[in-house]
Design a protein around this motif. Structure first.
Motif, PDB file in Angstrom:
ATOM      1  N   UNK A  67      35.757  50.758 106.205  1.00  0.00           N
ATOM      2  CA  UNK A  67      36.276  51.613 105.235  1.00  0.00           C
ATOM      3  C   UNK A  67      36.526  50.969 103.746  1.00  0.00           C
ATOM      4  N   UNK A  68      35.923  51.283 102.717  1.00  0.00           N
ATOM      5  CA  UNK A  68      35.757  50.487 101.536  1.00  0.00           C
ATOM      6  C   UNK A  68      36.376  51.407 100.423  1.00  0.00           C
ATOM      7  N   UNK A  69      37.411  50.927  99.546  1.00  0.00           N
ATOM      8  CA  UNK A  69      37.544  51.409  98.421  1.00  0.00           C
ATOM      9  C   UNK A  69      37.109  50.826  97.103  1.00  0.00           C
ATOM     10  N   UNK A  70      36.415  51.336  96.475  1.00  0.00           N
ATOM     11  CA  UNK A  70      35.925  50.861  94.980  1.00  0.00           C
ATOM     12  C   UNK A  70      36.736  50.969  93.752  1.00  0.00           C
ATOM     13  N   UNK A  71      37.601  50.490  93.168  1.00  0.00           N
ATOM     14  CA  UNK A  71      38.246  50.722  92.308  1.00  0.00           C
ATOM     15  C   UNK A  71      38.317  49.951  91.011  1.00  0.00           C
ATOM     16  N   UNK A  72      38.980  50.071  89.931  1.00  0.00           N
ATOM     17  CA  UNK A  72      38.999  49.201  88.724  1.00  0.00           C
ATOM     18  C   UNK A  72      40.176  48.619  88.320  1.00  0.00           C
ATOM     19  N   UNK A  73      39.934  47.611  87.572  1.00  0.00           N
ATOM     20  CA  UNK A  73      41.287  47.071  87.450  1.00  0.00           C
ATOM     21  C   UNK A  73      42.087  47.332  85.992  1.00  0.00           C
ATOM     22  N   UNK A  74      41.421  48.218  85.402  1.00  0.00           N
ATOM     23  CA  UNK A  74      42.259  49.334  84.458  1.00  0.00           C
ATOM     24  C   UNK A  74      41.841  50.668  84.400  1.00  0.00           C
ATOM     25  N   UNK A  75      42.541  51.500  83.731  1.00  0.00           N
ATOM     26  CA  UNK A  75      41.885  52.982  83.484  1.00  0.00           C
ATOM     27  C   UNK A  75      40.730  52.700  82.874  1.00  0.00           C
ATOM     28  N   UNK A  76      39.424  53.494  82.888  1.00  0.00           N
ATOM     29  CA  UNK A  76      38.375  53.365  81.934  1.00  0.00           C
ATOM     30  C   UNK A  76      38.702  53.644  80.536  1.00  0.00           C
ATOM     31  N   UNK A  77      39.703  54.458  80.296  1.00  0.00           N
ATOM     32  CA  UNK A  77      40.044  54.929  78.868  1.00  0.00           C
ATOM     33  C   UNK A  77      40.464  53.693  78.166  1.00  0.00           C
ATOM     34  N   UNK A  78      41.223  52.639  78.946  1.00  0.00           N
ATOM     35  CA  UNK A  78      41.767  51.651  78.244  1.00  0.00           C
ATOM     36  C   UNK A  78      40.666  50.745  77.435  1.00  0.00           C
ATOM     37  N   UNK A  79      39.338  50.942  77.845  1.00  0.00           N
ATOM     38  CA  UNK A  79      38.174  50.343  77.172  1.00  0.00           C
ATOM     39  C   UNK A  79      37.534  51.325  76.133  1.00  0.00           C
ATOM     40  N   UNK A  80      37.364  52.214  76.851  1.00  0.00           N
ATOM     41  CA  UNK A  80      36.566  53.541  76.208  1.00  0.00           C
ATOM     42  C   UNK A  80      37.396  54.204  75.118  1.00  0.00           C
ATOM     43  N   UNK A  81      38.596  54.520  75.364  1.00  0.00           N
ATOM     44  CA  UNK A  81      39.497  55.391  74.396  1.00  0.00           C
ATOM     45  C   UNK A  81      40.733  54.683  74.450  1.00  0.00           C
ATOM     46  N   UNK A  82      41.131  53.575  73.944  1.00  0.00           N
ATOM     47  CA  UNK A  82      42.381  52.898  74.287  1.00  0.00           C
ATOM     48  C   UNK A  82      43.753  53.743  73.766  1.00  0.00           C
ATOM     49  N   UNK A  83      43.591  54.691  72.814  1.00  0.00           N
ATOM     50  CA  UNK A  83      44.474  55.184  72.268  1.00  0.00           C
ATOM     51  C   UNK A  83      44.936  56.244  73.164  1.00  0.00           C
ATOM     52  N   UNK A  84      43.919  56.778  74.025  1.00  0.00           N
ATOM     53  CA  UNK A  84      44.361  57.717  75.183  1.00  0.00           C
ATOM     54  C   UNK A  84      44.653  57.329  76.648  1.00  0.00           C
ATOM     55  N   UNK A  85      44.630  55.915  76.591  1.00  0.00           N
ATOM     56  CA  UNK A  85      44.875  55.428  78.067  1.00  0.00           C
ATOM     57  C   UNK A  85      46.306  55.531  78.488  1.00  0.00           C
ATOM     58  N   UNK A  86      46.255  56.287  79.476  1.00  0.00           N
ATOM     59  CA  UNK A  86      47.624  56.438  80.314  1.00  0.00           C
ATOM     60  C   UNK A  86      48.081  54.901  80.954  1.00  0.00           C
ATOM     61  N   UNK A  87      49.498  54.850  81.058  1.00  0.00           N
ATOM     62  CA  UNK A  87      50.158  53.644  81.637  1.00  0.00           C
ATOM     63  C   UNK A  87      49.905  53.899  83.001  1.00  0.00           C
ATOM     64  N   UNK A  88      49.399  52.640  83.745  1.00  0.00           N
ATOM     65  CA  UNK A  88      49.448  52.824  85.155  1.00  0.00           C
ATOM     66  C   UNK A  88      50.516  53.054  85.946  1.00  0.00           C
ATOM     67  N   UNK A  89      50.450  53.888  87.104  1.00  0.00           N
ATOM     68  CA  UNK A  89      51.719  53.896  88.181  1.00  0.00           C
ATOM     69  C   UNK A  89      51.833  52.799  88.877  1.00  0.00           C
ATOM     70  N   UNK A  90      50.853  52.122  88.910  1.00  0.00           N
ATOM     71  CA  UNK A  90      50.857  50.849  89.912  1.00  0.00           C
ATOM     72  C   UNK A  90      50.051  49.619  89.307  1.00  0.00           C
ATOM     73  N   UNK A  91      50.651  48.431  89.355  1.00  0.00           N
ATOM     74  CA  UNK A  91      49.817  47.033  88.900  1.00  0.00           C
ATOM     75  C   UNK A  91      48.384  47.080  89.855  1.00  0.00           C
ATOM     76  N   UNK A  92      47.512  46.314  89.482  1.00  0.00           N
ATOM     77  CA  UNK A  92      46.368  46.144  90.278  1.00  0.00           C
ATOM     78  C   UNK A  92      46.721  45.701  91.731  1.00  0.00           C
ATOM     79  N   UNK A  93      47.684  44.743  91.706  1.00  0.00           N
ATOM     80  CA  UNK A  93      48.147  44.123  92.943  1.00  0.00           C
ATOM     81  C   UNK A  93      48.825  45.251  93.932  1.00  0.00           C
ATOM     82  N   UNK A  94      49.891  45.999  93.079  1.00  0.00           N
ATOM     83  CA  UNK A  94      50.601  47.073  94.177  1.00  0.00           C
ATOM     84  C   UNK A  94      49.359  48.048  94.461  1.00  0.00           C
ATOM     85  N   UNK A  95      48.183  48.441  93.595  1.00  0.00           N
ATOM     86  CA  UNK A  95      47.530  49.257  94.057  1.00  0.00           C
ATOM     87  C   UNK A  95      46.856  48.776  95.356  1.00  0.00           C
TER      88      UNK A  95
END
Length: 324
Positions: free
Chosen positions: A48-76
């Motif tokens: 069982x594998x989960x593929x996820x990302x180290x930041x919200x895609x909007x942080x790269x593609x649209x930084x002004x609209x990127x939401x703050x994460x609910x959890x850090x990468x380590x917590x996630x």
């Protein structure tokens, strides 16, 4: 056994087949865990594998609209493993990754990297450059490369509303802690290092652990909270304030201060975790330090009732807690 891998360079895995899901998984809320429960039930001998990302895609593609994460990468990653993932693959979301064609992503990650036998995604799943990949293209790739695609509709609905990371952030911003807790399926939490503060709490008889400003996790609305403080594997009841302490007027930044009850702790330099159980009241400006101390006494009694913590026999004597 390795449970977390970072970057495409960590792939490919061994030849064992995988059941894979892909997404941001921000918060690892009840909907996310329902997905993993379903995958575990039919995984068999597949990984069982989960593929996820180290930041919200909007942080790269649209930084002004990127939401703050609910959890850090380590917590996630910790939460995903606890929820049933055998392996979490964290991909740095870069412009190079965003520019991959749908086919390149499928081949590099799902086929060559993870040997996917089944891929589980939401009905609105998009991937590849400019979101050109859809559920339909993923199914076509599956027929070509030998994996099936399971498409999920909303898997968790509370009071007629779809559980989402966005709705959880909105609830936390508004101080609706019960709503956020129900959607998460656990208490909201943050993690941070204890650092020196103004030591005013000690002077008032309520010494506090002051958390560093770069806390992991989503900080809820300003106010006073009933919390559980975790340190060194032990849980303590605590009264926690979030805000800039308007009574003193010289704390321009939002601070987080936790007063653990009935214990004597040396917390400087330790990493602690706070679970937010209930919002008690908003931040107030009091006419004096003495008035603030009186209210803190009232807060503590109310928080004890919420957490089910009795008043110790020594109540009324000098405070026994000594924190950073």
């Amino acid at each position: 056994m390795t449970t977390v891998l970072h970057g495409l360079e960590a792939l490919p895995l061994d030849d064992r087949s995988s059941i894979v899901t892909i997404g941001k998984f921000d918060g690892v809320h009840r909907g996310h865990r329902a997905v993993l429960d379903g995958m575990r039930e039919r995984a068999g001998d597949r990984r069982v594998v989960v593929v996820t990302f180290d930041r919200h895609p909007a942080a790269v593609l649209a930084p002004d609209r990127a939401p703050a994460p609910l959890l850090s990468v380590a917590q996630k990653t910790e939460a995903l493993i606890a929820a049933g993932a055998d392996l979490v693959v964290v991909l740095p979301f870069t412009r190079e990754l965003a520019a991959q064609s749908p086919e390149e992503f499928v081949r590099a990650v799902l086929v060559d990297g993870l040997h996917a036998a089944e891929v589980v995604v939401g009905s609105d799943f998009r991937y590849g450059a400019r979101g050109a990949g859809t559920v339909d293209t993923l199914r076509e790739e599956g027929e070509r490369f030998g994996f099936t695609v399971e498409v999920l509709d909303d898997v968790c609905v509370l009071d007629g509303q779809r559980v989402s990371s966005t709705s959880i952030r909105e609830a936390l911003d508004a101080g609706r802690l019960d709503e956020a807790t129900e959607a998460l399926g656990r208490y909201p939490r943050i993690r941070s290092l204890v650092v020196p503060g103004h030591q005013r709490g000690r002077d008032l008889g309520y010494p506090t652990a002051n958390l560093a400003h770069n806390a992991e996790g989503y900080i809820p609305a300003d106010g006073v909270y009933a919390t559980w403080l975790h340190v060194d594997g032990v849980r303590y009841p605590a009264a926690t304030s979030v805000g800039n302490n308007p009574t003193f007027g010289d704390v321009p930044d939002k601070t987080i201060e936790a007063h653990a009850m009935d214990v004597r702790l040396d917390l400087y330099g330790k990493v602690v975790e706070l679970e937010f159980v209930r919002w008690m009241r908003g931040m107030q400006k009091f006419p004096s330090a003495e008035a603030l101390a009186t209210q803190m006494g009232v807060d503590e009694q109310q928080i004890r009732a919420v957490l089910g913590v009795p008043v110790p026999p020594a109540a009324g004597s000098e405070p026994t807690a000594a924190h950073a």
